[in-house]
Scaffold this motif. Structure first.
Motif, short mmCIF file in Angstrom:
data_model
loop_
_atom_site.label_atom_id
_atom_site.label_comp_id
_atom_site.label_asym_id
_atom_site.label_seq_id
_atom_site.Cartn_x
_atom_site.Cartn_y
_atom_site.Cartn_z
N PHE B 404 0.82 -1.21 0.00
CA PHE B 404 0.00 0.00 0.00
C PHE B 404 0.85 1.26 0.00
O PHE B 404 0.47 2.27 -0.59
N LYS B 416 -9.16 3.20 -2.43
CA LYS B 416 -9.88 2.39 -3.41
C LYS B 416 -9.04 2.17 -4.67
O LYS B 416 -8.93 1.05 -5.18
N TRP B 419 -6.35 -0.33 -4.00
CA TRP B 419 -6.86 -1.71 -4.03
C TRP B 419 -7.03 -2.18 -5.46
O TRP B 419 -6.63 -3.28 -5.81
N ARG B 420 -7.65 -1.30 -6.29
CA ARG B 420 -7.87 -1.68 -7.69
C ARG B 420 -6.54 -1.99 -8.36
O ARG B 420 -6.40 -2.97 -9.08
N TYR B 423 -5.25 -5.50 -7.52
CA TYR B 423 -5.98 -6.74 -7.83
C TYR B 423 -5.09 -7.84 -8.41
O TYR B 423 -5.16 -8.99 -7.97
N LEU B 426 -3.19 -9.45 -5.74
CA LEU B 426 -4.07 -10.29 -4.93
C LEU B 426 -4.30 -11.63 -5.64
O LEU B 426 -4.30 -12.70 -5.01
N TRP B 456 1.86 -11.70 -3.00
CA TRP B 456 1.33 -10.34 -2.81
C TRP B 456 2.44 -9.31 -2.96
O TRP B 456 2.32 -8.33 -3.70
#
Lengths: 129, 646
Positions: B404, B416, B419-420, B423, B426, B456
């Protein structure tokens, strides 16, 4: 005569057939290995009796295997060794009043750090508003 | 003659260290330009004399001058040249001299580069002069490497065979470059407190990076050495001596991240100063723990109480003095920056919370047994199970947060969008976990989790690298690549650690010549033992054939060595690696009649442990390169102040 009998009876475990280096049952072997990794070699630096090549480690390994063969539980074996050599033999320090701080300190620092971080972020956000 | 020359050089070095201290500290006043010039020259002269003293000792070792105690006690004419030289720091006195040499190098570098304002640099040189003087006094009075023996013995006592190894010859200089490198950040931080200057984080950045790179390499080298030398395939023992090197690394890592925020947005000013002080304090404590012998045995202290006492006083003065300075002056630097809860600053703050908690964990685990023993005589040992329950979860949590950081903007970030952006990482984490669950045996939660986190981390780094290609310029791009590399390195190391820990297989078998054994997927044939002569040892060399059906694919030669000069035994393991899996052999006891115990391990993914360390260090190097190439910021108005004023 009774005394001699009693003596012989006490000697039985010592006279029992020597335990093999490895158990033929894989589950028992895994258990023995796991237990050995939990016990510190007292004459080495930082090694468990599972890893060490010292005669002391070999003796304790033998003892552990003997007791497993005799049907003792892991806890019983650990208690026996602690009674004999003290807490120092355990790789994992016991949880007791004088080790509470040892076990809690990392999490106390984490909690305190988290608290300070929270306050810092709050202050920094207020400054920007 | 050599010994006296070295002694004299040390005395001159001490005098120059005192000049550095006096002139450097005087130079923190604006009108003392002359003092500043003197301090810089003194720092260079100091390096010359410490270098001369060190060179003299090296010469004494190379020429086997046994009239010098340190040489007689730690060298031997039959030793190969390389180990005569590494013998210089394979003993207490010489290693302390190496310590001071590295300190002198950093002080000279601070003087030569003149990063930061003139007053700040001068103060930093002054602080380094104080440190150098203190350690030189320690050497001259309690650990003099140039003491003479009369009469001189004909032959030296030799060097501990464990230390006669290329890995361990390189390990101490590397580790010291890291330990002592933190002295530069410490000196800059203390000087910043003295002169109230803000730009220290930027000025000290290259030194932090060099120290961090060296610590990373030093720890990796030490772990690699333990792996191939100790003969049972382990790579990290949570031994107090290892912990002593891990603690400064954790703090240095925290400092690198916190100082970045201080430099870029003016956040965490006082906290970064405190970390700089704490980092070098950890180095000092580590040196104390290792050097005083308080760890290996509480009684080693009693054998030479002056040494332990002197170094303890020295540490208390350095740490206590710096903390007192901090308490006295830190408020003058306060101000603080504004940032939103979702921002890069917050992630860096969390990084610091977790790293400091990890360090606290290692610190408590290392020192608690000593303290408890001193208080009530209870002897406990803190081994790997303790760290598995405390250090591992805390460090894991930190690793989860890593991706992050680079995705959130300074002052205000978009969670947000981050996170996108993540992906695919992830997805990679999920794939890694599923593959482990499907293929591996035994299946463990720890290994699955470790692979997911590794996926990750590496996935996030790949995304970073892809996005950065063609964007940004020069220094900024280099630093983004550097962060991606360092973070990916963590993932690589994690893969190695998890793979080896979860899936190592081993076999311990007594074999007669011609007999075979199997370990993991390998079949090995024991072809007997031959007696070999090394330069200063005699070896039993086992010939073990790695079979491929009926053919011999390779022959491995683990040895058991005896060093007559030192009267000690040593194992020399044989390792064959495919890059993703190590076959590891050690020769055990002679069981008579040509039969020997053979220890064999198959460690899947073991090379990744050190490969990851290398990748991390490369990340550090790239960052350093970007820094040194970047145009220096105007010194009157540091970037931090400009940003903080917004």
């Amino acid at each position: 005569m009774k005394a001699v009998l009693l003596f012989l009876l006490l000697m039985v475990p010592a006279l029992a057939a020597p335990v093999a280096d490895t158990f033929s049952n894989p589950a028992t072997e895994t258990r023995a290995r796991a237990l050995q990794r939990q016990l510190r070699c007292l004459v080495c630096q930082g090694e468990s009796i599972d890893e060490s090549g010292s005669p002391f480690a070999a003796d304790v390994r033998h003892l552990v295997r003997q007791q497993i063969a005799d049907g003792a539980s892991d806890q019983q074996i650990q208690d026996f060794l602690v009674a004999r050599y003290g807490d120092f033999i355990l790789m994992k320090p016991p949880l007791q009043p004088d080790t509470w701080l040892l076990w809690l300190a990392p999490f106390l620092v984490l909690a305190a750090g988290g608290g300070v971080a929270w306050l810092t972020v709050k202050k920094a956000a207020a400054r920007g508003a | 003659m050599t010994g006296e020359l070295g002694q004299l050089a040390l005395c001159f070095a001490l005098a120059l260290a005192l000049v550095m201290a006096a002139a450097g500290l005087a130079g923190t006043r604006a009108d003392r330009a002359g003092a500043r010039a003197v301090a810089s020259s003194a720092a260079l002269g100091h390096l010359v004399f410490v270098g001369l003293a060190f060179g003299t000792l090296v010469y004494a070792f190379v020429t086997s001058d046994f009239s010098i105690v340190a040489v007689a006690g730690n060298s031997h004419t039959l030793k190969p040249l390389v180990y005569k030289i590494s013998g210089v720091w394979g003993n207490h006195e010489g290693s302390m001299l190496l310590w001071v040499l590295v300190l002198a190098l950093y002080a000279a570098l601070v003087a030569a580069l003149q990063r930061g304002g003139a007053r700040l640099t001068s103060g930093a040189i002054g602080i380094q002069g104080l440190l150098a003087a203190a350690f030189l006094l320690f050497i001259l009075f309690t650990s003099n490497p140039f003491f003479r023996l009369d009469p001189a013995p004909f032959e030296g006592a030799g060097l501990n065979p464990l230390l006669q190894d290329p890995g361990l010859a390189m390990h101490p200089p590397m580790l010291y470059a890291g330990y002592v490198g933190l002295s530069a950040s410490f000196a800059y931080a203390a000087a910043a407190l003295l002169v109230g200057e803000e730009g220290w984080a930027r000025a000290a950045r290259p030194f932090m990076l060099i120290a961090w790179i060296a610590l990373t390499c030093g720890i990796a080298l030490g772990s690699w050495w333990a792996y191939y030398e100790l003969g049972w395939g382990g790579f990290w023992f949570w031994d107090p001596v290892e912990n002593a090197s891990l603690m400064p690394w954790l703090i240095a890592t925290a400092l690198l991240h916190s100082a970045l925020a201080t430099e870029r947005s003016g956040a965490f000013r006082t906290w970064s100063l405190l970390l700089a002080i704490a980092g070098f304090s950890m180095s000092l404590i580590g040196t104390f723990l290792v050097r005083s012998g308080v760890l290996s045995s509480v009684h080693a202290f009693a054998s030479d109480p002056t040494r332990g006492f002197f170094i303890m006083v020295l540490i208390c003065l350095a740490i206590g003095g710096a903390l007192a300075l901090f308490a006295w002056r830190a408020h003058t630097l306060q101000g603080g920056a504004a940032f939103e809860p979702v921002s890069r600053e917050t992630t860096l703050l969390l990084n610091n919370v977790f790293l400091v908690a990890s360090c606290a964990c290692v610190f408590v685990g290392t020192l608690y047994p000593l303290v408890l023993d001193a208080i009530n005589g209870t002897k406990i040992s803190v081994g790997p199970p303790y760290y598995a329950l405390t250090f591992a979860p805390i460090f894991f949590a930190a690793l989860f947060l890593v991706p992050f950081g680079p995705r959130l903007g300074w002052k205000r970030g978009d969670l947000k969008a981050a996170w996108r952006d993540l992906y695919p990482a992830l997805g990679l984490a999920a794939v890694a976990a599923v593959v482990v669950l499907a293929v591996a045996s035994p299946r463990t939660i720890a290994a699955t989790g470790a692979f997911a986190v590794a996926g990750w981390l590496i996935g996030a780094s790949l995304i970073d690298v892809r996005k950065r290609i063609g964007r940004g310029r020069g220094g900024a791009r280099a630093s983004a690549f550097a962060a991606a590399l360092a973070h990916a390195g963590l993932g690589v190391t994690l893969i190695g650690v998890a793979g080896t820990t979860a899936w190592r297989s081993e076999a311990l078998t007594v074999l007669a010549p011609g007999e075979t054994m199997t370990v993991g997927p390998y079949t090995l044939r024991f072809d007997g033992v031959t007696r070999e002569r090394g330069p200063n040892y005699i070896a039993d060399r086992a010939h073990i054939a790695l079979m491929d059906g009926r053919d011999v694919r390779a022959t491995l030669l683990p040895e058991h060595r005896f060093y007559p000069a030192e009267g000690q035994d040593m194992n020399d393991t044989a390792i064959r690696t495919t890059g993703v899996r190590d076959l590891y052999l050690a020769l055990g006891d002679d069981r008579g009649g040509g039969r020997f115990t053979i220890r064999a391990y198959v460690s899947p993914l073991a090379p990744f442990i050190w490969l990851g360390g290398l990748v991390m260090a490369l990340g550090g190097l790239l960052s350093l390169w970007g820094r040194l190439r970047a145009r220096p910021a105007p010194q009157s108005q540091p970037a931090a102040q400009a940003l903080a004023a917004e």
